[in-house]
Motif scaffolding. Structure first.
Motif, short mmCIF file in Angstrom:
data_model
loop_
_atom_site.label_atom_id
_atom_site.label_comp_id
_atom_site.label_asym_id
_atom_site.label_seq_id
_atom_site.Cartn_x
_atom_site.Cartn_y
_atom_site.Cartn_z
N ASP A 1 37.43 46.00 41.59
CA ASP A 1 38.07 46.43 42.36
C ASP A 1 37.18 46.27 43.58
O ASP A 1 37.38 46.42 44.45
N ILE B 1 40.09 36.83 38.67
CA ILE B 1 41.27 36.80 38.70
C ILE B 1 41.67 38.25 38.24
O ILE B 1 40.89 39.01 38.62
N ASN B 2 42.87 38.18 37.69
CA ASN B 2 43.37 39.17 37.27
C ASN B 2 42.90 39.55 35.29
O ASN B 2 43.36 40.03 34.74
N SER B 3 41.70 38.97 35.02
CA SER B 3 41.36 39.35 33.57
C SER B 3 40.60 40.36 33.61
O SER B 3 40.75 40.34 31.68
N SER C 1 35.03 39.25 35.96
CA SER C 1 35.99 38.87 35.22
C SER C 1 36.71 37.89 36.16
O SER C 1 36.13 37.71 37.40
N ILE D 1 37.42 42.66 44.34
CA ILE D 1 39.21 42.41 45.21
C ILE D 1 39.03 42.43 46.04
O ILE D 1 39.48 41.64 47.27
N SER E 1 38.97 44.15 34.29
CA SER E 1 40.01 46.09 35.45
C SER E 1 38.31 46.19 35.19
O SER E 1 37.62 46.64 34.77
#
Length: 493
Positions: free
Chosen positions: A382, A373-375, A371, A385, A377
């Protein structure tokens, strides 16, 4: 310092004269002709020794004191094999490329420049412009017009700012040069392994390190005879059995909390990796390289028991220096930690960035994931991140970003689309993989399918340098790992 490559696109160009004229427009500029010894150049290239040729050129250029180097290229129609080296030269020296074309046939000249430009497709190079009798040649190829060979214009205003990209040839030269100056004694526990013997001889001949082969002399002599190589008289070959007794008591002292007895120490010291590690623990050698036969665990376990981790390290991790076409980057961790948690992944990133810096690579750290950045989950995202946030908190001086997909980390156009505000995307130099499976598979895929030299794994986090080899290591891999170990020893001293 800025470099310029004069690329003659047809034989009619007096390349050397143009190079001197360009050099006159800069302060502290010097012309460098890689093809001055054409017979020797052809001999090396025809023998498949392009890397050695480039390494020699980097060494020659390092002797020049001029701020700017104007490098003389060769016309494509002179010799195809030679002409291909224009690409290698531009990449090796991070050179801005000036195409030079002669003649009054504007259409033909435009086609010649277009063909020359196509040679650099996919290469990380900068086109400075075209020197031609007609300005249309530059316009047709979307290049800056720099005037004619007799009337240059605008060259002194070229954007010749430095790049921090380190080319493979420059990295190899820097590594060997630093290792020579370090002059360290490196023990090789697999002393009679054929690739190791050959690597030790190369290191001895080139002054890279003072290698110590742990093996019976007759076994090493037999290997040398099979390989048809001559062992230097001053190459150290030590029978492991002759060393065991002197390390029994020191080993018992190091392992007294575990209740190690002299009998147990003698037994463990029959393993040459353990013996070599004790030699290092007692400061009798400066570093250790093993793994051509032994597993990673066999190499690392004695180091963890007898050498211990560095004061500021909680884990041992690894990196590979990947000598990609035109640029050297760092991959971590591809050899040691199977499933690091966020704190461990953050420490791997910090260790890898510091190692990159120590070897001349400006660290821009990409925390790799599926992924960007925020594309995406999920737990795997996590983890990355959280690790990225820990790195930012602990080391605000580092350029780090994540999660980033690999393409977003390396391709500027993808980075602009997926992570336009990232300080790392599109220009990463340090790649931190989320687990061992991803890292190991990636480095081997790149190494084998792209025919890329990978130097390492280099271990990080120990008090003294111990480095592991892949059991599929080539002789040159072992030579470079010995050089890395020598440099680490100097840095840790």
């Amino acid at each position: 310092m800025a470099n310029i490559l004069i690329f003659p696109v047809n034989r009619a160009v007096d390349t050397l004269a143009v190079a001197h004229d360009v050099a006159k427009l800069f302060n502290q500029a010097e012309v460098f002709n890689p093809f001055v010894d054409l017979a020797r150049t052809n001999e090396m290239l025809n023998a498949g020794k392009c890397d050695d040729w480039l390494d020699n050129l980097v060494s020659d250029v390092a002797q020049l004191n001029a701020q700017h180097k104007v490098i003389v290229g060769v016309a494509p129609e002179d010799n195809v094999l030679l002409a291909m080296q224009n690409i290698a030269l531009a990449s090796t020296f991070n050179a801005h490329i000036i195409f030079v074309v002669n003649g009054d046939d504007a259409e033909k000249n435009s086609q010649c420049v277009a063909a020359a430009k196509q040679l650099f497709v996919g290469q990380n190079v900068v086109f400075a412009g075209v020197i031609s009798d007609t300005e249309s040649v530059a316009q047709d190829n979307q290049l800056t017009y720099l005037g004619s060979a007799t009337r240059l214009q605008g060259i002194e205003q070229l954007d010749c700012c430095e790049t921090d990209r380190v080319s493979p040839a420059q990295f190899r030269f820097n590594m060997i040069d630093k290792a020579r100056r370090a002059n360290k004694r490196i023990v090789l526990p697999e002393g009679a392994e054929p690739r190791t013997v050959r690597a030790a001889v190369i290191c001895h001949e080139k002054g890279i390190a003072r290698c110590v082969l742990l093996a019976k002399r007759e076994e090493v002599n037999q290997v040398a005879a099979q390989l048809n190589i001559t062992l230097p008289e001053t190459l150290e070959i030590i029978d492991p059995a002759s060393l065991v007794e002197q390390y029994v008591e020191p080993m018992c002292q190091l392992r007294k909390s575990k209740g190690l007895t002299p009998e147990q120490a003698r037994e463990q010291l029959q393993d040459t990796v353990v013996l070599g590690t004790m030699m290092m623990a007692q400061n009798d050698v400066d570093g250790l390289v093993s793994g051509a036969v032994h597993t990673t665990a066999n190499t690392i376990r004695p180091a963890l028991q007898l050498i211990k981790t560095a004061p500021n390290a909680s884990i041992v991790s690894s990196i590979f220096f990947m000598l990609l076409p035109g640029q050297v980057v760092v991959y971590g961790d591809c050899a040691v930690n199977p499933n690091p948690d966020a704190a461990q992944l953050a420490e791997i990133a910090i260790q890898s960035a510091d190692s990159a810096k120590a070897f001349g690579i400006e660290p821009r750290v990409a925390m790799i994931s599926y992924s960007t950045i925020n594309s995406g989950s999920g737990p795997d995202v996590d983890l990355v991140i959280e690790a990225t946030n820990i790195v930012r908190e602990k080391r605000p001086d580092l350029a780090v970003d994540g999660p980033l997909q690999y393409d977003a980390a390396v391709v500027p156009s993808v980075a602009q689309s997926k992570a336009p505000n990232s300080p790392v995307a599109g220009k990463a130099t340090v790649f931190v993989f989320p687990n061992l499976s991803t890292g190991n598979c990636t480095y081997k895929a790149v190494q084998r399918n792209a025919n890329v030299l990978s130097v390492g794994p280099m271990l990080q986090g120990l008090r003294k340098p111990v480095n592991d080899l892949s059991r599929g290591a080539l002789v040159e891999d072992i030579v470079y790992t010995i050089a890395l170990t020598a440099i680490q020893a100097e840095q840790m001293a």
